[in-house]
Design an enzyme around this catalytic site. Sequence first.
Site, PDB file in Angstrom:
ATOM      1  N   ASP A 155      -0.697  -1.955   3.293  1.00  0.00           N
ATOM      2  CA  ASP A 155      -1.490  -2.997   2.627  1.00  0.00           C
ATOM      3  C   ASP A 155      -2.971  -2.670   2.566  1.00  0.00           C
ATOM      4  O   ASP A 155      -3.815  -3.572   2.567  1.00  0.00           O
ATOM      5  CB  ASP A 155      -1.305  -4.368   3.322  1.00  0.00           C
ATOM      6  CG  ASP A 155       0.149  -4.742   3.473  1.00  0.00           C
ATOM      7  OD1 ASP A 155       0.890  -4.550   2.508  1.00  0.00           O
ATOM      8  OD2 ASP A 155       0.535  -5.213   4.557  1.00  0.00           O
ATOM      9  N   LYS A 210      -3.622   0.548  -1.628  1.00  0.00           N
ATOM     10  CA  LYS A 210      -3.346   1.858  -2.215  1.00  0.00           C
ATOM     11  C   LYS A 210      -3.024   1.742  -3.705  1.00  0.00           C
ATOM     12  O   LYS A 210      -3.348   2.623  -4.479  1.00  0.00           O
ATOM     13  CB  LYS A 210      -2.149   2.517  -1.506  1.00  0.00           C
ATOM     14  CG  LYS A 210      -2.429   2.884  -0.065  1.00  0.00           C
ATOM     15  CD  LYS A 210      -1.220   3.508   0.597  1.00  0.00           C
ATOM     16  CE  LYS A 210      -0.048   2.572   0.807  1.00  0.00           C
ATOM     17  NZ  LYS A 210      -0.293   1.453   1.734  1.00  0.00           N
ATOM     18  N   GLY A 270       4.749  -2.915  -1.164  1.00  0.00           N
ATOM     19  CA  GLY A 270       4.260  -3.863  -2.156  1.00  0.00           C
ATOM     20  C   GLY A 270       2.923  -3.373  -2.673  1.00  0.00           C
ATOM     21  O   GLY A 270       1.936  -3.406  -1.958  1.00  0.00           O
ATOM     22  N   HIS A 271       2.914  -2.832  -3.888  1.00  0.00           N
ATOM     23  CA  HIS A 271       1.676  -2.282  -4.438  1.00  0.00           C
ATOM     24  C   HIS A 271       1.209  -3.149  -5.601  1.00  0.00           C
ATOM     25  O   HIS A 271       1.922  -3.339  -6.577  1.00  0.00           O
ATOM     26  CB  HIS A 271       1.893  -0.833  -4.883  1.00  0.00           C
ATOM     27  CG  HIS A 271       2.189   0.084  -3.721  1.00  0.00           C
ATOM     28  ND1 HIS A 271       2.797   1.292  -3.852  1.00  0.00           N
ATOM     29  CD2 HIS A 271       1.944  -0.069  -2.398  1.00  0.00           C
ATOM     30  CE1 HIS A 271       2.920   1.853  -2.651  1.00  0.00           C
ATOM     31  NE2 HIS A 271       2.415   1.034  -1.762  1.00  0.00           N
ATOM     32  N   GLN A 276       3.579   2.112   2.703  1.00  0.00           N
ATOM     33  CA  GLN A 276       3.263   1.736   4.092  1.00  0.00           C
ATOM     34  C   GLN A 276       1.982   2.468   4.544  1.00  0.00           C
ATOM     35  O   GLN A 276       1.108   2.677   3.733  1.00  0.00           O
ATOM     36  CB  GLN A 276       4.423   2.007   5.041  1.00  0.00           C
ATOM     37  CG  GLN A 276       5.626   1.097   4.828  1.00  0.00           C
ATOM     38  CD  GLN A 276       6.547   1.561   3.722  1.00  0.00           C
ATOM     39  OE1 GLN A 276       6.892   2.718   3.645  1.00  0.00           O
ATOM     40  NE2 GLN A 276       6.962   0.667   2.860  1.00  0.00           N
TER      41      GLN A 276
HETATM   42  P1  IMP Z   1      10.813  -2.216   7.517  1.00  0.00           P
HETATM   43  O1  IMP Z   1      10.117  -1.083   6.836  1.00  0.00           O
HETATM   44  O2  IMP Z   1      11.232  -3.316   6.589  1.00  0.00           O
HETATM   45  O3  IMP Z   1      11.922  -1.752   8.410  1.00  0.00           O
HETATM   46  O4  IMP Z   1       9.747  -2.910   8.512  1.00  0.00           O
HETATM   47  C1  IMP Z   1       9.222  -2.249   9.654  1.00  0.00           C
HETATM   48  C2  IMP Z   1       7.765  -2.632   9.882  1.00  0.00           C
HETATM   49  O5  IMP Z   1       6.960  -2.092   8.848  1.00  0.00           O
HETATM   50  C3  IMP Z   1       7.497  -4.145   9.873  1.00  0.00           C
HETATM   51  O6  IMP Z   1       6.449  -4.435  10.786  1.00  0.00           O
HETATM   52  C4  IMP Z   1       7.027  -4.404   8.456  1.00  0.00           C
HETATM   53  O7  IMP Z   1       6.224  -5.554   8.365  1.00  0.00           O
HETATM   54  C5  IMP Z   1       6.237  -3.144   8.190  1.00  0.00           C
HETATM   55  N1  IMP Z   1       6.151  -2.785   6.773  1.00  0.00           N
HETATM   56  C6  IMP Z   1       7.105  -2.203   6.010  1.00  0.00           C
HETATM   57  N2  IMP Z   1       6.656  -1.980   4.773  1.00  0.00           N
HETATM   58  C7  IMP Z   1       5.380  -2.401   4.739  1.00  0.00           C
HETATM   59  C8  IMP Z   1       4.375  -2.393   3.721  1.00  0.00           C
HETATM   60  O8  IMP Z   1       4.546  -1.914   2.588  1.00  0.00           O
HETATM   61  N3  IMP Z   1       3.165  -2.923   4.073  1.00  0.00           N
HETATM   62  C9  IMP Z   1       2.932  -3.390   5.324  1.00  0.00           C
HETATM   63  N4  IMP Z   1       3.839  -3.409   6.294  1.00  0.00           N
HETATM   64  C10 IMP Z   1       5.058  -2.911   6.015  1.00  0.00           C
END
Ligand code: IMP
Length: 433
Positions: A13, A16, A40-41, A225
């Site tokens: 977040d 990017k 989420g972009h 991420q």
């Molecule tokens: P998962 O990727 O859904 O397994 O989540 C694992 C961790 O990564 C959690 O703390 C999510 O909130 C975080 N996370 C996954 N994708 C994103 C992203 O695009 N932005 C921010 N946090 C993310």
Amino acid sequence: MTLVIVVGTQWGDEGKGRIVDLLAAEAAVVARYNGGDNAGHTVTVGSQTFKLHLLPAGLIHPHTFGVLGNGMVVNPISLLKEMEMLRAFGIVVDPERLMISYAAHLITPGHKALDAAQERARGAGQIGTTGRGIGPAYTDKAARRGLRLLDMLDPVAFREKMRTHIREANVQLHAFYHAELLEIEAIAAEFEGYAEVLKPYIGDPGAKISEALAAGKVVLAEGAQGTLLDLDHGTYPFVTSSNPTAPGALTGLGLGMQAQAARVVGVTKSFQTRVGAGPFPTEVHDQAAERLRGSGANPWDEFGTTTGRPRRVGWLDGVLLRYAVRINGLTELVVTKLDVLSGLATIPICTAYRSQGRQLRDLPLGPSDLSPFEPIFDEELPGWQEDLTGARTWADLPVNARGYLGKIAEISGVKVSLVSVGPERDQIVKCED
Ligand code: IMP
């Protein structure tokens, strides 16, 4: 050879999407190499705001060719929905514009159900996953029983593999989590339909990207991420299940070492945010948090793009930033949301940690356990009162805002090349040395 890699230096977040949008103007190929629709972009173009989860954000530029790399996990339901969303904006993502790696893995309803069940079972130790089935899909990949896009090319064998996969997911759902079982035949039939639609998109993007690089074209690798969510290098176990860090772009796109990146751009927010659980040494609460987070009234306030959850917020952490510079080999930093800091009297910035009476500039054992550390805000930099959203040149920035950026460059040891001061395409300031 011009490979440009964009990565987040924090917990995702960082903004990017808008930086990718800017760099994609020069790129021939735009490629995602890790994760799935957990990302989420957000890209704002005039009155239109695009929220992309799976497709490369650079696809919004009509001249680009998009890639979903082998390092990804792809939920076909989300993919087709996102293509539909773009079509409504007049952007047609057909096989002329997108290739999906044959070696990318599929996310199924089995993975999503297991993600939810496993989170519930973690109780107080929840990771706070996005619930998109990411962890279980990568688990199957590592266990060598995953379903790949390649499997979709043989409908008969694919149906059988889907049946076996959902059957196995049901065994786990029932035995370990007492969760509801999934309809094997209905899901297998549904996925056969997706296979039919996605067939023409399946290919070997590694070869295509290598060709583009050899022809001197710009290839933009979009990390999802962030560094601190990396499976190997992040705040384990509070991480995602892929490698968002820059070297992940090579393995996640099928490129060799000869594809040396010309630029590795680290995107960092001017403060720090995190969704989900896990350590966060510079976190703030109450009023200070509300000030950084915003009310949620604006799309750029600190609420998750994928889940809508309010993000945890805090001051910029120089120790973690230095770590991100090293792990990614960053060549430059882009600082986002500097406008949000306007109006503060002083701006705390963490330059080191304290642990057992000792001061540390760097992490002795990576960022997995940050609980022993207390951030040292040894300098509170003077803030600025001016609204920055209209700034377009270095000279437009108040002297204290320039001082803050100078401090970030000093702490990280890397130049700050660009600063964003709002969500619009043109709300960008190029920095001077
Ligand atoms: P998962 O990727 O859904 O397994 O989540 C694992 C961790 O990564 C959690 O703390 C999510 O909130 C975080 N996370 C996954 N994708 C994103 C992203 O695009 N932005 C921010 N946090 C993310």
